[in-house]
Design a protein around this motif. Sequence first.
Motif, PDB file in Angstrom:
ATOM      1  N   TRP A 194       0.865  -1.185   0.000  1.00 25.80           N
ATOM      2  CA  TRP A 194       0.000   0.000   0.000  1.00 25.80           C
ATOM      3  C   TRP A 194       0.898   1.230   0.000  1.00 25.80           C
ATOM      4  N   PHE A 195       0.718   2.113  -0.989  1.00 25.05           N
ATOM      5  CA  PHE A 195       1.631   3.226  -1.238  1.00 25.05           C
ATOM      6  C   PHE A 195       0.965   4.576  -0.998  1.00 25.05           C
ATOM      7  N   THR A 196       1.787   5.563  -0.608  1.00 18.21           N
ATOM      8  CA  THR A 196       1.310   6.934  -0.510  1.00 18.21           C
ATOM      9  C   THR A 196       2.374   7.883  -1.051  1.00 18.21           C
ATOM     10  N   VAL A 197       1.923   9.007  -1.626  1.00 18.59           N
ATOM     11  CA  VAL A 197       2.837  10.050  -2.076  1.00 18.59           C
ATOM     12  C   VAL A 197       2.717  11.300  -1.199  1.00 18.59           C
ATOM     13  N   ASN A 198       1.825  11.237  -0.192  1.00 20.80           N
ATOM     14  CA  ASN A 198       1.615  12.385   0.686  1.00 20.80           C
ATOM     15  C   ASN A 198       1.339  11.874   2.100  1.00 20.80           C
ATOM     16  N   ASN A 199       0.443  12.491   2.842  1.00 22.32           N
ATOM     17  CA  ASN A 199       0.158  12.043   4.206  1.00 22.32           C
ATOM     18  C   ASN A 199      -1.071  11.150   4.325  1.00 22.32           C
ATOM     19  N   LYS A 200      -1.764  10.887   3.207  1.00 22.27           N
ATOM     20  CA  LYS A 200      -2.832   9.898   3.247  1.00 22.27           C
ATOM     21  C   LYS A 200      -2.235   8.526   3.545  1.00 22.27           C
ATOM     22  N   THR A 201      -3.036   7.653   4.106  1.00 18.98           N
ATOM     23  CA  THR A 201      -2.516   6.320   4.400  1.00 18.98           C
ATOM     24  C   THR A 201      -2.124   5.575   3.129  1.00 18.98           C
ATOM     25  N   TYR A 202      -2.857   5.790   2.059  1.00 18.73           N
ATOM     26  CA  TYR A 202      -2.483   5.194   0.772  1.00 18.73           C
ATOM     27  C   TYR A 202      -3.325   5.791  -0.343  1.00 18.73           C
ATOM     28  N   ASP A 203      -2.736   5.835  -1.541  1.00 17.62           N
ATOM     29  CA  ASP A 203      -3.469   6.274  -2.729  1.00 17.62           C
ATOM     30  C   ASP A 203      -3.435   5.218  -3.828  1.00 17.62           C
ATOM     31  N   LEU A 204      -2.579   4.204  -3.644  1.00 14.55           N
ATOM     32  CA  LEU A 204      -2.516   3.093  -4.605  1.00 14.55           C
ATOM     33  C   LEU A 204      -2.078   1.841  -3.867  1.00 14.55           C
ATOM     34  N   ALA A 205      -2.718   0.734  -4.194  1.00 11.30           N
ATOM     35  CA  ALA A 205      -2.323  -0.573  -3.670  1.00 11.30           C
ATOM     36  C   ALA A 205      -1.980  -1.481  -4.838  1.00 11.30           C
ATOM     37  N   CYS A 206      -1.077  -2.394  -4.601  1.00 11.77           N
ATOM     38  CA  CYS A 206      -0.765  -3.417  -5.601  1.00 11.77           C
ATOM     39  C   CYS A 206      -0.797  -4.767  -4.915  1.00 11.77           C
ATOM     40  N   THR A 207      -1.561  -5.680  -5.454  1.00 14.51           N
ATOM     41  CA  THR A 207      -1.636  -7.031  -4.916  1.00 14.51           C
ATOM     42  C   THR A 207      -1.273  -8.037  -6.001  1.00 14.51           C
ATOM     43  N   GLU A 208      -0.936  -9.238  -5.554  1.00  7.23           N
ATOM     44  CA  GLU A 208      -0.387 -10.239  -6.467  1.00  7.23           C
ATOM     45  C   GLU A 208      -1.430 -10.754  -7.444  1.00  7.23           C
ATOM     46  N   GLU A 209      -1.026 -10.831  -8.711  1.00  8.12           N
ATOM     47  CA  GLU A 209      -1.870 -11.365  -9.780  1.00  8.12           C
ATOM     48  C   GLU A 209      -1.890 -12.890  -9.688  1.00  8.12           C
ATOM     49  N   HIS A 210      -3.100 -13.455  -9.500  1.00 10.52           N
ATOM     50  CA  HIS A 210      -3.216 -14.914  -9.344  1.00 10.52           C
ATOM     51  C   HIS A 210      -3.758 -15.611 -10.584  1.00 10.52           C
ATOM     52  N   ALA A 211      -4.191 -14.850 -11.587  1.00  8.16           N
ATOM     53  CA  ALA A 211      -4.860 -15.465 -12.737  1.00  8.16           C
ATOM     54  C   ALA A 211      -4.035 -15.428 -14.015  1.00  8.16           C
ATOM     55  N   GLY A 212      -2.806 -14.950 -13.925  1.00  7.85           N
ATOM     56  CA  GLY A 212      -1.945 -14.938 -15.096  1.00  7.85           C
ATOM     57  C   GLY A 212      -2.207 -13.796 -16.058  1.00  7.85           C
ATOM     58  N   GLY A 213      -2.961 -12.795 -15.641  1.00 11.92           N
ATOM     59  CA  GLY A 213      -3.260 -11.670 -16.511  1.00 11.92           C
ATOM     60  C   GLY A 213      -2.137 -10.642 -16.527  1.00 11.92           C
ATOM     61  N   ARG A 214      -2.315  -9.625 -17.356  1.00  6.11           N
ATOM     62  CA  ARG A 214      -1.319  -8.566 -17.479  1.00  6.11           C
ATOM     63  C   ARG A 214      -2.032  -7.210 -17.505  1.00  6.11           C
ATOM     64  N   ALA A 215      -1.450  -6.234 -16.849  1.00  5.14           N
ATOM     65  CA  ALA A 215      -1.956  -4.847 -16.830  1.00  5.14           C
ATOM     66  C   ALA A 215      -3.390  -4.776 -16.326  1.00  5.14           C
ATOM     67  N   ARG A 216      -3.691  -5.585 -15.321  1.00  8.58           N
ATOM     68  CA  ARG A 216      -5.086  -5.656 -14.882  1.00  8.58           C
ATOM     69  C   ARG A 216      -5.383  -4.735 -13.701  1.00  8.58           C
ATOM     70  N   LEU A 217      -6.647  -4.374 -13.626  1.00 11.19           N
ATOM     71  CA  LEU A 217      -7.185  -3.555 -12.545  1.00 11.19           C
ATOM     72  C   LEU A 217      -7.910  -4.433 -11.541  1.00 11.19           C
ATOM     73  N   HIS A 218      -7.654  -4.185 -10.255  1.00 13.22           N
ATOM     74  CA  HIS A 218      -8.438  -4.844  -9.215  1.00 13.22           C
ATOM     75  C   HIS A 218      -9.654  -4.003  -8.857  1.00 13.22           C
ATOM     76  N   HIS A 219      -9.427  -2.721  -8.510  1.00 11.93           N
ATOM     77  CA  HIS A 219     -10.575  -1.851  -8.248  1.00 11.93           C
ATOM     78  C   HIS A 219     -10.173  -0.385  -8.190  1.00 11.93           C
ATOM     79  N   VAL A 220     -11.163   0.476  -8.334  1.00 11.36           N
ATOM     80  CA  VAL A 220     -11.043   1.922  -8.125  1.00 11.36           C
ATOM     81  C   VAL A 220     -11.954   2.294  -6.961  1.00 11.36           C
ATOM     82  N   THR A 221     -11.496   3.202  -6.102  1.00 16.29           N
ATOM     83  CA  THR A 221     -12.225   3.537  -4.877  1.00 16.29           C
ATOM     84  C   THR A 221     -12.452   5.031  -4.739  1.00 16.29           C
TER      85      THR A 221
END
Length: 320
Positions: A194-221
């Motif tokens: 979970w990453f942040t570029v400022n003082n928010k707890t996070y603005d982007l997360a990256c989790t492991e791809e389990h289905a063999g896809g590429r350039a995929r989106l998990h979700h937008v919040t």
Amino acid sequence: MTSEPCLDIAHLGHVEMLTDKFEASLDFFTRVYGLKLSARDETSAYLRAWDDYEFCTLKLTRSETTGVAHIGYRAASPAALDRRVRAVEASGYKVLGWIDGDESHGRAFRFEDPFGHVFELYYDTVWYTAQDNDDRAALKNTASAFTGAAPRRLDHLNLLASDVAEFRRFMETCLGSRVTELIQLDNGRIGGCWFTVNNKTYDLACTEEHAGGRARLHHVTYATDQREDILRAADIFLQNGVHIETGPHKHAIQGTFFLYVWEPAGNRVELANSGARLILAPDWEPVCWTEADRKKGQAWGLKTIETFHTHGTPPVPKEI
């Protein structure tokens, strides 16, 4: 963290989402989810939440597929943009070059992570201005009026990558991001960051791809003002036949109160409320969650559903 925080990036600015059911997706995001339409052209709709100051935080684009087309971050200044561009050019990651921008912002510098996700950095942006009294907020310090489920602002997105450790190196090198929390798997791999570029707890997360896809989106919040907004949104989604995947509930990691749904084209969208939690410590050390921790489920015991590990967009063809 021992390194000095990088302050070149102000915040996550916008996400371009692809849909192969454009009109249905647009109806969902405006009438049901509660985003506002700033503009529309032949291929895209420019959307924003009621307190987003920028003209667009979700660019919804007509496509033959789904997923994310690009992720935009706004630099803190023109000089900061130049510094980040030089850092990306020296990083060895794929550089796509400058583009002219669109309805919502000026020229932008594009580059790509090792997993096919396209990022862009920009500074010049279009501030939203309410055009009529119905959209003008009563309070001067609020960007616009609100109705419906009422998401307040773009909060974060989650991308999928086959090697989260390498994605971490990309984010730290190119954006100067800090890791606030992570998952350490028993096999030695990092399961999520979970990453942040400022003082928010996070603005982007990256989790492991389990289905063999590429350039995929998990979700937008998008973030809501309070938890009760999410509870009301669940009833709104139910009333409109929207697929509720999981929640409302509370995440263990980052402590966000969440609700996940699929919009008509299958892209996963979240409403979340993280309260006032900020990362103020300049020497913050990432909170590490073990595989045993994660098997306990979410904060109050809800088990993570299987589709959370397998569903992403665009979908991956099933093996025959």
